[in-house]
Design an enzyme around this catalytic site. Structure first.
Site, PDB file in Angstrom:
ATOM      1  N   ALA A  16      14.449  -4.373 -67.327  1.00  0.00           N
ATOM      2  CA  ALA A  16      15.755  -5.043 -67.160  1.00  0.00           C
ATOM      3  C   ALA A  16      15.825  -5.572 -65.732  1.00  0.00           C
ATOM      4  O   ALA A  16      16.755  -5.289 -64.980  1.00  0.00           O
ATOM      5  CB  ALA A  16      16.919  -4.102 -67.483  1.00  0.00           C
ATOM      6  N   ALA A  19      17.096  -9.345 -59.291  1.00  0.00           N
ATOM      7  CA  ALA A  19      16.559  -9.824 -58.006  1.00  0.00           C
ATOM      8  C   ALA A  19      16.123  -8.678 -57.089  1.00  0.00           C
ATOM      9  O   ALA A  19      15.266  -8.874 -56.230  1.00  0.00           O
ATOM     10  CB  ALA A  19      17.590 -10.708 -57.315  1.00  0.00           C
ATOM     11  N   GLY A  20      16.707  -7.484 -57.269  1.00  0.00           N
ATOM     12  CA  GLY A  20      16.296  -6.326 -56.461  1.00  0.00           C
ATOM     13  C   GLY A  20      14.856  -5.937 -56.763  1.00  0.00           C
ATOM     14  O   GLY A  20      14.059  -5.672 -55.852  1.00  0.00           O
ATOM     15  N   HIS A  21      14.515  -5.916 -58.057  1.00  0.00           N
ATOM     16  CA  HIS A  21      13.131  -5.623 -58.438  1.00  0.00           C
ATOM     17  C   HIS A  21      12.188  -6.722 -57.915  1.00  0.00           C
ATOM     18  O   HIS A  21      11.094  -6.445 -57.436  1.00  0.00           O
ATOM     19  CB  HIS A  21      12.984  -5.569 -59.958  1.00  0.00           C
ATOM     20  CG  HIS A  21      13.782  -4.494 -60.637  1.00  0.00           C
ATOM     21  ND1 HIS A  21      14.871  -4.769 -61.425  1.00  0.00           N
ATOM     22  CD2 HIS A  21      13.635  -3.144 -60.661  1.00  0.00           C
ATOM     23  CE1 HIS A  21      15.363  -3.632 -61.913  1.00  0.00           C
ATOM     24  NE2 HIS A  21      14.640  -2.629 -61.463  1.00  0.00           N
ATOM     25  N   GLU A 132      15.160   0.943 -51.390  1.00  0.00           N
ATOM     26  CA  GLU A 132      16.004   1.907 -50.674  1.00  0.00           C
ATOM     27  C   GLU A 132      17.297   2.176 -51.429  1.00  0.00           C
ATOM     28  O   GLU A 132      18.027   3.095 -51.096  1.00  0.00           O
ATOM     29  CB  GLU A 132      16.302   1.383 -49.255  1.00  0.00           C
ATOM     30  CG  GLU A 132      15.063   1.354 -48.386  1.00  0.00           C
ATOM     31  CD  GLU A 132      15.331   0.866 -46.971  1.00  0.00           C
ATOM     32  OE1 GLU A 132      16.437   0.347 -46.711  1.00  0.00           O
ATOM     33  OE2 GLU A 132      14.415   0.985 -46.132  1.00  0.00           O
ATOM     34  N   LYS A 133      17.579   1.378 -52.448  1.00  0.00           N
ATOM     35  CA  LYS A 133      18.752   1.624 -53.303  1.00  0.00           C
ATOM     36  C   LYS A 133      18.728   3.066 -53.815  1.00  0.00           C
ATOM     37  O   LYS A 133      19.746   3.740 -53.860  1.00  0.00           O
ATOM     38  CB  LYS A 133      18.722   0.637 -54.465  1.00  0.00           C
ATOM     39  CG  LYS A 133      19.429   1.079 -55.716  1.00  0.00           C
ATOM     40  CD  LYS A 133      20.756   0.407 -55.827  1.00  0.00           C
ATOM     41  CE  LYS A 133      21.609   0.924 -56.958  1.00  0.00           C
ATOM     42  NZ  LYS A 133      20.927   1.328 -58.149  1.00  0.00           N
ATOM     43  N   GLN A 137      15.282   9.161 -54.230  1.00  0.00           N
ATOM     44  CA  GLN A 137      14.014   9.025 -54.957  1.00  0.00           C
ATOM     45  C   GLN A 137      12.878   8.668 -53.993  1.00  0.00           C
ATOM     46  O   GLN A 137      11.787   9.253 -54.051  1.00  0.00           O
ATOM     47  CB  GLN A 137      14.187   7.938 -56.019  1.00  0.00           C
ATOM     48  CG  GLN A 137      12.902   7.434 -56.646  1.00  0.00           C
ATOM     49  CD  GLN A 137      13.185   6.452 -57.756  1.00  0.00           C
ATOM     50  OE1 GLN A 137      13.647   6.829 -58.829  1.00  0.00           O
ATOM     51  NE2 GLN A 137      12.922   5.174 -57.517  1.00  0.00           N
TER      52      GLN A 137
END
Ligand code: AMP
Length: 262
Positions: A16, A19-21, A132-133, A137
């Site tokens: 899914a 733009a972050g990925h 970094e979101k 993790q």
């Protein structure tokens, strides 16, 4: 790729893609000769009652985006290939997994640490890129990589945000139009708290004001809104050189997380 002595960067995702990925793919391109992206909605990192079945999936759209972004290889394994009958091993990173999201998502970080260990073993990348979101993790994966001598260079990339500050997330798709507007209160509340803490205000008071702001915007329950050391994730009651704000809260049925450097 290895035979040709090409360096390989791995970008693990649950698909899914947004733009972050794709920013992670852009970052990977500057660091390695080849980019491998995995898409795997990892059942072991969803706790009982979480959104495993509902989690957004769009393999065709993802493949198109990754082709355009210049990924060299996309791997979308089936769950029974990753966890065949008889599978029995789990990787648990103590301490770092027991704070922030840990207590409210039992088993989540063991699921993450296990799949990342397996992906590193299967793909043997030189570099792996994470956002970094998901700061907790990332901290856990750094610890895991060091503790188990996995030898991968771990890279963290800055959070990609919408124009109003909301961090991009596959789960934002769950938000109604009204919730989407209210969601921007999360980064705003963190930014105000960070500003207050930097200015020397009382930390407990700054955190309480941020919690009130979230509640007023319709957030609830708030799983946590805390100041912590960005490496050890240990809670802080006063400003410190590695202080970072961390929050997780529900807006309707959608759980949002965010974090911000102080
Ligand atoms: P996910 O598909 O949610 O498991 O995320 C895959 C990777 O993308 C993880 O390393 C995330 O931290 C990263 N990621 C997700 N959202 C963002 C964002 N808004 N900015 C930067 N990285 C992100």
């Amino acid at each position: 790729m290895r035979k040709r002595n090409e360096s390989v960067a791995l970008v693990p995702t649950m698909g899914a893609l947004h733009a972050g990925h794709l920013a992670l793919v852009d970052c990977a391109r500057t660091l390695a000769d080849r980019i491998i992206v995995t898409i795997f909605v990892n059942p072991k990192q969803f706790s009982a009652g979480e959104d495993f079945d509902a989690y957004p999936r769009d393999i065709a759209g993802d493949a198109e985006k990754l082709r355009a972004a210049g990924a060299d290889l996309v791997w979308i394994p089936d769950a029974d290939l990753i966890y065949p009958p008889g599978y029995a091993t789990s990787v648990r990173v103590a301490r770092l997994s027991e704070t922030l999201c840990g207590p409210v998502r039992p088993g989540h970080f063991a699921g993450v640490a296990t799949i990342i260990t397996k992906l590193f073993a299967l793909i043997r990348p030189d570099i792996a890129v994470f956002g970094e979101k998901d700061w907790q993790q990332l901290a856990i994966i750094r610890r895991l990589n060091t503790d188990l001598n996995l030898g991968v260079e771990i890279i963290g990339c800055p959070i990609m945000r919408e124009a109003d500050g909301l961090a991009l997330s596959s789960r934002n798709a769950y938000l109604s139009a009204d919730e989407r507007v209210a969601a921007a209160t999360l980064p705003k509340a963190l930014a105000l708290a960070a500003q207050a803490i930097r200015a020397g205000d009382d930390v407990a008071q700054a955190l309480e004001q941020a919690r009130t702001k979230l509640a007023q915007a319709g957030f609830g329950p708030i799983d946590y809104l805390e100041l912590a050391d960005e490496e050890t994730l240990a809670p802080l009651s006063a400003n410190a050189p590695r202080a970072r704000l961390f929050a997780a809260a529900y807006l309707g049925r959608t759980r949002l997380i965010d974090n911000l450097e102080v």
